[in-house]
Design a protein around this motif. Structure first.
Motif, PDB file in Angstrom:
ATOM      1  N   ALA A 439       1.128  -1.223   0.289  1.00 19.65           N
ATOM      2  CA  ALA A 439      -0.193   0.101   0.085  1.00 19.65           C
ATOM      3  C   ALA A 439       0.614   1.111  -0.241  1.00 19.65           C
ATOM      4  O   ALA A 439       2.004   1.163   0.451  1.00 19.65           O
ATOM      5  N   SER A 441       2.539   4.889   1.332  1.00 19.27           N
ATOM      6  CA  SER A 441       3.363   5.362   2.287  1.00 19.27           C
ATOM      7  C   SER A 441       3.513   6.927   2.358  1.00 19.27           C
ATOM      8  O   SER A 441       2.927   7.826   2.781  1.00 19.27           O
ATOM      9  N   ILE A 470       3.503   5.078   9.804  1.00 18.91           N
ATOM     10  CA  ILE A 470       2.870   5.042   8.207  1.00 18.91           C
ATOM     11  C   ILE A 470       4.159   3.772   7.430  1.00 18.91           C
ATOM     12  O   ILE A 470       4.842   4.128   7.172  1.00 18.91           O
ATOM     13  N   LEU A 487      -0.109   2.711  10.236  1.00 20.38           N
ATOM     14  CA  LEU A 487      -0.976   1.647   9.605  1.00 20.38           C
ATOM     15  C   LEU A 487       0.163   0.974   8.996  1.00 20.38           C
ATOM     16  O   LEU A 487       1.251   1.291   8.299  1.00 20.38           O
ATOM     17  N   THR A 488      -0.012  -0.308   8.534  1.00 18.13           N
ATOM     18  CA  THR A 488       1.201  -0.893   7.559  1.00 18.13           C
ATOM     19  C   THR A 488      -0.038  -1.625   6.754  1.00 18.13           C
ATOM     20  O   THR A 488      -1.161  -2.052   7.191  1.00 18.13           O
ATOM     21  N   GLY A 489       0.801  -1.348   5.251  1.00 17.53           N
ATOM     22  CA  GLY A 489       0.064  -2.153   3.844  1.00 17.53           C
ATOM     23  C   GLY A 489      -0.352  -3.111   4.290  1.00 17.53           C
ATOM     24  O   GLY A 489       0.562  -3.712   4.302  1.00 17.53           O
ATOM     25  N   LYS A 490      -1.816  -3.179   4.327  1.00 17.63           N
ATOM     26  CA  LYS A 490      -2.189  -4.850   3.761  1.00 17.63           C
ATOM     27  C   LYS A 490      -2.720  -5.013   2.053  1.00 17.63           C
ATOM     28  O   LYS A 490      -2.313  -5.868   1.861  1.00 17.63           O
ATOM     29  N   TYR A 495      -4.712  -1.454   5.345  1.00 16.26           N
ATOM     30  CA  TYR A 495      -4.203  -0.909   6.155  1.00 16.26           C
ATOM     31  C   TYR A 495      -4.214  -1.972   7.363  1.00 16.26           C
ATOM     32  O   TYR A 495      -5.534  -2.556   7.857  1.00 16.26           O
TER      33      TYR A 495
END
Length: 566
Positions: A439, A441, A470, A487-490, A495
């Motif tokens: 995702a 950032s 992020i 937030l960590t991208g999924k 996220y």
């Protein structure tokens, strides 16, 4: 557990001390890429092969290969460089890269958009500046980071000197670097003598070291394989409390992987600390897991074998045991912005560099031009912070008006043009260059902060300091698991939301909601901000409020980083 070695382990062992066939690949003009095996080796040389993911589909439709390019990262212990080195790197950005420089969370520079045919020129220009990229990536000790507090001038000098000494002691030494990039001739097949510390196996995975001077924890010292917490007595550094086994990053869906804060091991006098770091790194070299790269970081070695085992091994490798740790207090992990005067009488200006990107853009202004003009007149040094910001250090009273004029002319942010919320936010690069990104950032962060500030205003809150991190994936480059909000991208636009770290880098957050879009993130945060306004205690940080009121527990286990609260 399988004893079969993973491919990356075999490649480095058979690489002839990191030479591989990199030179042959650089000469091949039929493709912009290097052979896959060599891309594993160029990491040790400070470079990752990437491509422009924004252009992938279009190039595929045109039956073209991906637009291969390289990210190159410098080894810059402690994040300090001269004005002349800054100007040299600025020229490299134009001649060899994408006309930007990026300040990283490990106090160094990344260059993006370096094409294969420019790689050797890039490396030689860096070498001419007295710098290198050796070990900025790869299964070795990475860039050593340290406190940059400009007020404590003599302590900063000590810390910086130690960061240089540790980095040099643990630098890989093979002649491959000079042969591949600088045109040097190979003198002999030296074998093990070529890498007296690492040997042909190198380390099982990357290894990170940080030095902090309490009460500031601007380097997130507990997020490192080795954290060194300075013990200052009578205004001198006497030694360090040593913490071990920290590391960010996890793999989604694999609860055996998890971020971890370092554990207190004990105290080491200052005159032994370089040797102590080598001994600890050697323990990981000899006992780290080489059969499973997802389990190869030092944090897993510590958890598998225990601290009693580690302390015994340290005494064996170092020749002396740890002493009892000394008392210390850490209170914050952000940067101080604006001017401060150091104890040496010189003045130091800390500037906010949004997401660490030094560029001239229509929306962000002429940051790069402004810093170039400052470097042309500045007689001190530049210091990169671990939060992607920049200190113009060692400014005389006579020089300050000229620098102030440039700051004003170009609208640079010395903490007076942004909110504390924005000043305590960080993001990794992610799209379009990082191959691991799931995702957005870096490109997403500014707009997200705008949304958070509006939400806080709606709920009657000032945009106070909240530590927001992020990343585009779960690997942790911006240390997201230490964010009060993270937030960590999924997936594209989705996220994981983590909440509840403290403001000083000594408590991780935990997974609160999984795989949600940004509107849902804001919806989840709204009632928490409302409760924060209504129930917060005096000077209480957001992460502490969430723990005190039971929104998230104070306890942290590996499972909590994988299992949402509800």
């Amino acid at each position: 557990m399988s004893k079969k070695l993973p491919e990356a382990e075999i490649i480095k062992r058979e690489s002839d001390y990191l030479r591989g066939t990199i030179l042959e690949g650089l000469r091949d003009r039929a493709t912009g890429a290097l052979p896959e095996d060599d891309t594993k080796l160029t990491k040790f040389h400070g470079s990752y092969q990437q491509d422009d993911r924004d252009l992938r589909d279009e190039r595929r439709r045109q039956k073209l290969e991906p637009l291969y390019q390289f990210m190159v990262r410098l080894r810059l212990p402690g994040g300090v460089l001269s004005s002349q080195q800054w100007l040299g790197l600025d020229r490299i950005a134009d001649e060899c890269a994408n006309a930007t420089l990026r300040l990283t969370t490990r106090q160094t520079f990344q260059f993006h958009g370096v094409f294969k045919e420019k790689m050797q020129t890039f490396m030689r220009m860096v070498n001419d500046l007295g710098l290198d990229t050796r070990g900025a990536c790869g299964d070795v000790n990475r860039n050593v980071i340290s406190n940059v507090n400009p007020q404590l001038s003599h302590l900063h000098r000590e810390i910086h000197e130690l960061s240089l000494a540790i980095s040099d002691r643990l630098r890989w030494r093979s002649g491959a670097y000079g042969e591949v990039w600088l045109g040097e001739e190979r003198v002999a097949a030296l074998g093990e003598e070529e890498e007296p510390f690492y040997g042909y196996k190198y380390l099982p995975r990357k290894f990170k070291i940080a030095l902090a001077i309490p009460p500031e924890n601007d380097c997130d010292v507990f997020a490192n394989d080795i954290g060194l917490i300075a013990i200052v007595e009578d205004n001198r550094i006497e030694g360090f409390n040593v913490v071990v086994g920290g590391g960010m990053g996890l793999t989604y869906g694999d609860p055996a992987t998890y971020p971890r804060l370092a554990t207190m091991a004990g105290y080491v006098p200052k005159n032994q600390i370089v040797d102590a770091c080598q001994a600890i790194c050697a323990i990981q070299r000899d006992f780290g897991d080489r059969t499973n790269r997802a389990h190869a970081r030092f944090k897993y070695t510590i958890d598998d074998r225990g601290m009693d085992w580690f302390r015994e091994k340290f005494q064996e490798y170092h020749g002396q045991a740890f002493e009892k740790p000394r008392s210390f207090s850490l209170t914050s992990n952000g940067d101080r912005f604006g001017w401060v005067e150091g104890e040496d009488g010189l003045q130091h200006l800390t500037l906010l560099i949004p997401t660490g990107r030094v560029a001239d853009t229509e929306e962000g202004g002429q940051i790069r031009t402004a810093l170039r003009k400052i470097a042309e007149l500045h007689q001190g040094d530049f210091r990169i912070t671990c939060n992607q910001n920049l200190v113009i250090a060692g400014v005389s009273a006579e020089q300050r008006p000229a620098i102030d004029a440039l700051v004003e002319e170009y609208g640079l942010d010395a903490g007076n043009r942004s909110t504390p919320l924005r000043q305590h936010s960080m993001a990794c690069v992610a799209f379009p260059t990082c191959g691991l990104a799931m995702a957005e950032s870096e490109r997403f962060l500014p707009g997200f902060i705008d949304q958070i500030e509006r939400l806080m205003a709606d709920e009657g809150l000032e945009p106070d300091a909240i530590n927001i991190r992020i990343t585009g994936c779960p690997n942790g480059c911006a240390r997201p698991y230490l964010g009060e909000i993270a937030l960590t991208g999924k997936a594209i636009g989705k996220y994981n939301l983590y909440l509840g770290a403290d403001f000083s880098g000594q408590r991780m957050n935990r997974l609160y909601r999984e795989n949600i879009d940004v509107d849902t993130v804001l919806t989840e945060l709204r009632p928490l901000f409302r409760a924060y306004r209504e129930q917060r205690q005096a000077a209480e940080y957001f992460g502490d409020f969430l723990v005190r009121t039971g929104v998230v527990e104070a306890e942290r286990t590996p499972a909590m980083l994988h299992e949402a609260v509800k």
